[in-house]
Design a protein around this motif. Structure first.
Motif, PDB file in Angstrom:
ATOM      1  N   ASN A  47       0.837  -1.204   0.000  1.00  0.00           N
ATOM      2  CA  ASN A  47       0.000   0.000   0.000  1.00  0.00           C
ATOM      3  C   ASN A  47       0.868   1.250   0.000  1.00  0.00           C
ATOM      4  OD1 ASN A  47       0.853  -0.640   2.670  1.00  0.00           O
ATOM      5  ND2 ASN A  47      -0.673   0.735   3.512  1.00  0.00           N
ATOM      6  N   ALA A  48       1.982   1.212   0.746  1.00  0.00           N
ATOM      7  CA  ALA A  48       2.899   2.348   0.789  1.00  0.00           C
ATOM      8  C   ALA A  48       3.609   2.525  -0.541  1.00  0.00           C
ATOM      9  CB  ALA A  48       3.908   2.150   1.913  1.00  0.00           C
ATOM     10  N   CYS A  49       3.972   1.422  -1.187  1.00  0.00           N
ATOM     11  CA  CYS A  49       4.621   1.505  -2.501  1.00  0.00           C
ATOM     12  C   CYS A  49       3.677   2.081  -3.544  1.00  0.00           C
ATOM     13  CB  CYS A  49       5.109   0.123  -2.931  1.00  0.00           C
ATOM     14  SG  CYS A  49       6.685  -0.363  -2.173  1.00  0.00           S
ATOM     15  N   ASN A  50       2.418   1.688  -3.506  1.00  0.00           N
ATOM     16  CA  ASN A  50       1.440   2.220  -4.449  1.00  0.00           C
ATOM     17  C   ASN A  50       1.359   3.739  -4.362  1.00  0.00           C
ATOM     18  OD1 ASN A  50      -0.175   0.398  -6.211  1.00  0.00           O
ATOM     19  ND2 ASN A  50      -0.446  -0.748  -4.319  1.00  0.00           N
ATOM     20  N   ALA A  51       1.185   4.244  -3.144  1.00  0.00           N
ATOM     21  CA  ALA A  51       1.038   5.683  -2.954  1.00  0.00           C
ATOM     22  C   ALA A  51       2.346   6.416  -3.233  1.00  0.00           C
ATOM     23  CB  ALA A  51       0.564   5.972  -1.522  1.00  0.00           C
ATOM     24  N   GLY A  52       3.446   5.869  -2.723  1.00  0.00           N
ATOM     25  CA  GLY A  52       4.733   6.536  -2.884  1.00  0.00           C
ATOM     26  C   GLY A  52       5.175   6.610  -4.328  1.00  0.00           C
ATOM     27  N   ALA A  53       5.010   5.530  -5.081  1.00  0.00           N
ATOM     28  CA  ALA A  53       5.409   5.526  -6.489  1.00  0.00           C
ATOM     29  C   ALA A  53       4.587   6.530  -7.290  1.00  0.00           C
ATOM     30  CB  ALA A  53       5.267   4.121  -7.070  1.00  0.00           C
ATOM     31  N   ASP A  54       3.279   6.597  -7.025  1.00  0.00           N
ATOM     32  CA  ASP A  54       2.434   7.567  -7.721  1.00  0.00           C
ATOM     33  C   ASP A  54       2.868   8.996  -7.396  1.00  0.00           C
ATOM     34  OD1 ASP A  54       1.009   5.508  -8.833  1.00  0.00           O
ATOM     35  OD2 ASP A  54      -0.671   5.642  -7.426  1.00  0.00           O
TER      36      ASP A  54
END
Length: 418
Positions: free
Chosen positions: A105-112
């Motif tokens: 979930n953190a990777c999804n938000a951070g990458a975006d």
């Protein structure tokens, strides 16, 4: 309004950069979870500092190039991941790339968030299959869908052919189950997925789960793949025990570690005995890993977040988590991209996903192959079995899967608690 402010904060920092050369510098933000349910940063974070030594020893970057590392606590949270990036900028740390975080979930938000400035994110333990599609996301761990080859190798090794998958309804688990099933159907394997059962475990009673096991699992297969979090796994296996469906059945999980149950009682963990877990990683007895974790342990006091030495609780090198290998290799992968930026004089030493996909490089243990989607191809995977060790339940290493094969030395079913 918050989204507008975040967007403006990115644009304000966008200035015309100079061409990259041997005397340039780059700021790398390393995100690790410290104060969260997943606290892997406390036993792996200094792997990034060992990578700086590797970069120097291998000559990956010119000795005059300055690669700066700053740590942030992502807490396995989307909000805290973005907050860590903003905090770094506020502290005049440019953030040319992010290594981490470790929760999907953190990777999804951070990458975006980073994509607004086309900055890369290289995760060392985000495993959701759909992350591969993000234009700036890479990882030094494979996605959960890659477990399909491990499942097939393990089941065929023990002449098992029929499988039922129980998947928690969160996106990461549903997409994982669908990816595994699709890959197995396309591959030349005897393993057949009889059914995928989506289940909202948290709100289901033990009776409802038991009825499901009796009506859908028992008639179909004796092998059950549990794609869900540890509390859900325990609830499902408790229901299985009530239905007398532990003996004679084999239950699989993914990325299950002792840290998930170390604070639970013996009685609470008893129902998990016999659980088989597939974990990306290296055997604890591997000589290269033993040498590496000693180096990680020696640098633990240098990891400081918010003026706190976050690895002080680690008292011996055996406590260093194997994920430190992935963290180290993620920093190496970024440095290889920087090397190309120096060679080509890229403005601002920018590194993009295209620079570092489709390549091979030497990691801590062996050769790492990054495919065209930014995923690790054919990762090493441990097979572990939760067994009663009299005083406590421990995960026993059963074998290691490499190149889609179970090694001949793998212990047979008579050594498994199932």
């Amino acid at each position: 309004m918050l989204c507008v402010l975040l967007y403006l904060s990115l644009l304000v920092r966008a200035v015309l950069p100079a061409p990259c050369n041997a005397t340039s510098s780059a700021d790398l933000l390393v995100l690790v979870p410290i104060d969260a349910e997943v606290r892997i940063g406390r036993t792996a974070a200094s792997g990034a500092l060992v990578a700086l030594d590797t970069i120097r020893d291998r000559g990956i970057l010119p000795p005059t190039f300055n690669l700066n590392i700053r740590y942030g606590d992502s807490k396995c949270s989307s909000v805290e991941t973005i907050r860590s990036i903003l905090d770094a900028w506020e502290g005049n740390f440019e953030v040319d790339a992010v290594v981490g975080p470790v929760c999907s979930n953190a990777c999804n938000a951070g990458a975006d968030f980073l994509q607004i400035r086309n900055l890369p994110m290289i995760s060392w333990d985000c495993t959701q299959p759909s992350l591969s599609e993000k234009p700036n996301f890479l990882r030094t761990v494979s996605d959960y869908g890659k477990f399909s080859t491990v499942i097939a190798a393990f089941m065929e090794h023990y002449n098992l052919s029929k499988l039922v998958m129980i998947c928690s309804v969160e996106t990461i688990w549903i997409t994982t189950c669908e990816s595994i099933k699709s890959t197995l159907e396309k591959s030349n394997t005897q393993v057949e997925v009889k059914e995928i059962i989506p289940l909202l475990v948290q709100t289901s009673s033990s009776e409802e789960i038991g009825d499901l096991l009796v009506s859908k699992v028992r008639p179909s297969a004796r092998v059950v793949f549990l794609a869900c979090y540890i509390n859900d796994i325990r609830k499902i296996m408790t229901a299985a025990k009530q239905q007398e469906m532990l003996d004679g059945f084999l239950y699989f999980a993914m990325e299950f570690t002792m840290s998930m149950i170390e604070n639970d009682t013996q009685d609470e963990n008893a129902v998990l005995q016999g659980l088989i877990t597939f974990n990306f990683g290296i055997a604890s007895t591997n000589a290269e890993f033993v040498a590496f974790r000693n180096k990680v342990f020696q640098k633990k006091s240098q990891v400081v977040i918010n003026n706190i030495r976050v690895m002080d609780d680690v008292t011996n090198s055996e406590s260093i988590d194997s994920l430190a290998v992935n963290l180290h290799d993620a920093v190496i992968l970024y440095a290889l991209g920087l090397n190309e930026s120096i060679t080509n004089g890229v403005e601002g030493c920018r590194v993009t996903k295209e620079n570092i996909t489709d390549r091979e490089f030497e990691g801590v243990i062996n050769t790492i192959i990054i495919d065209d989607k930014g995923d690790v191809l054919d990762p090493d995977t441990l097979v572990l079995n939760l067994q009663d060790n009299v005083a406590e339940y421990r995960l026993q290493e059963v074998g290691q899967v490499s190149s889609k094969k179970i090694p001949n030395g793998t212990r047979g079913p008579d050594h498994l608690a199932w």
